[in-house]
Design a protein around this motif. Structure first.
Motif, short mmCIF file in Angstrom:
data_model
loop_
_atom_site.label_atom_id
_atom_site.label_comp_id
_atom_site.label_asym_id
_atom_site.label_seq_id
_atom_site.Cartn_x
_atom_site.Cartn_y
_atom_site.Cartn_z
N ALA A 1 -51.22 66.31 30.95
CA ALA A 1 -51.06 64.44 30.35
C ALA A 1 -52.19 64.69 29.64
O ALA A 1 -52.38 63.42 29.03
CB ALA A 1 -49.82 64.01 31.52
N SER B 1 -40.54 65.36 19.30
CA SER B 1 -39.50 65.67 20.94
C SER B 1 -39.66 66.85 21.51
O SER B 1 -39.62 68.24 20.53
CB SER B 1 -38.31 65.47 20.27
OG SER B 1 -37.73 66.23 19.35
N SER B 2 -39.28 66.66 23.13
CA SER B 2 -39.26 68.64 23.01
C SER B 2 -38.01 69.84 22.91
O SER B 2 -37.84 70.52 22.44
CB SER B 2 -38.48 68.17 24.41
OG SER B 2 -39.54 67.74 24.97
N LEU C 1 -47.59 65.99 34.92
CA LEU C 1 -46.91 66.00 33.87
C LEU C 1 -47.30 67.05 32.89
O LEU C 1 -48.22 66.70 32.92
CB LEU C 1 -46.22 64.29 33.12
CG LEU C 1 -45.41 62.91 34.17
CD1 LEU C 1 -44.98 62.11 33.55
CD2 LEU C 1 -44.27 63.71 34.51
N THR D 1 -43.22 64.57 29.14
CA THR D 1 -42.35 64.46 30.30
C THR D 1 -41.97 65.28 31.51
O THR D 1 -40.85 65.25 32.37
CB THR D 1 -41.41 64.44 29.33
OG1 THR D 1 -40.60 65.21 28.73
CG2 THR D 1 -41.55 63.07 28.69
N TRP D 2 -42.50 66.53 31.32
CA TRP D 2 -41.95 67.95 32.53
C TRP D 2 -43.17 68.15 33.66
O TRP D 2 -44.10 68.73 33.38
CB TRP D 2 -42.69 69.14 31.89
CG TRP D 2 -41.08 68.71 30.39
CD1 TRP D 2 -41.93 68.64 29.18
CD2 TRP D 2 -40.60 69.34 29.89
NE1 TRP D 2 -40.74 68.77 28.35
CE2 TRP D 2 -39.83 69.21 28.19
CE3 TRP D 2 -38.67 69.99 30.82
CZ2 TRP D 2 -38.47 69.44 27.96
CZ3 TRP D 2 -37.96 70.45 30.45
CH2 TRP D 2 -37.54 69.88 29.08
N SER E 1 -46.82 68.50 28.59
CA SER E 1 -46.29 69.18 27.22
C SER E 1 -46.35 70.37 27.72
O SER E 1 -46.91 71.27 27.55
CB SER E 1 -47.50 68.03 26.54
OG SER E 1 -47.48 66.99 26.53
#
Length: 104
Positions: A52, A67-68, A16, A9-10, A18
């Motif tokens: 991604a 999760s982050s 994107l 999501t970054w 991870s």
């Protein structure tokens, strides 16, 4: 060997990303990344940035999806969290340098 990955999501460089981390050691993280064929240049302070399209490869190889927020918690809990600008993190610093856990 337990390595963790957060969702891609970054944003950065039109993709994107991870974050791939270990809660044991940088050596464990580097070994996992090398087995995946992730270049060492993808290592940034305390994690590997993984695009991604490589997320499923990491999970298939055994990375646990978290999760982050959990990634950060795991790094702090293991004493492996390195913030930007931390001592020993300049461009010439060896990976793993300055990895001593701090006492509270």
């Amino acid at each position: 060997m337990t390595v963790y990955i957060d969702p891609p999501t970054w944003p950065g460089h039109g993709r994107l990303w991870s974050h791939l981390v270990s809660d044991v050691s940088y050596a464990e993280l580097h070994a996992f990344a090398a087995a995946l064929g992730v270049p060492r240049r993808a290592f940034e302070r305390d994690h590997y940035d993984l695009p991604a399209q490589r997320y499923a490869d990491a999970v298939s190889a055994g990375a646990l999806e978290v999760s982050s927020r959990e990634v950060v918690r795991l790094l702090h809990g293991a004493g492996l969290r390195r913030r930007k600008g931390a001592a020993g993190q300049g461009p010439g610093a060896a990976p793993g340098a300055g990895a001593q856990p701090r006492s509270s």
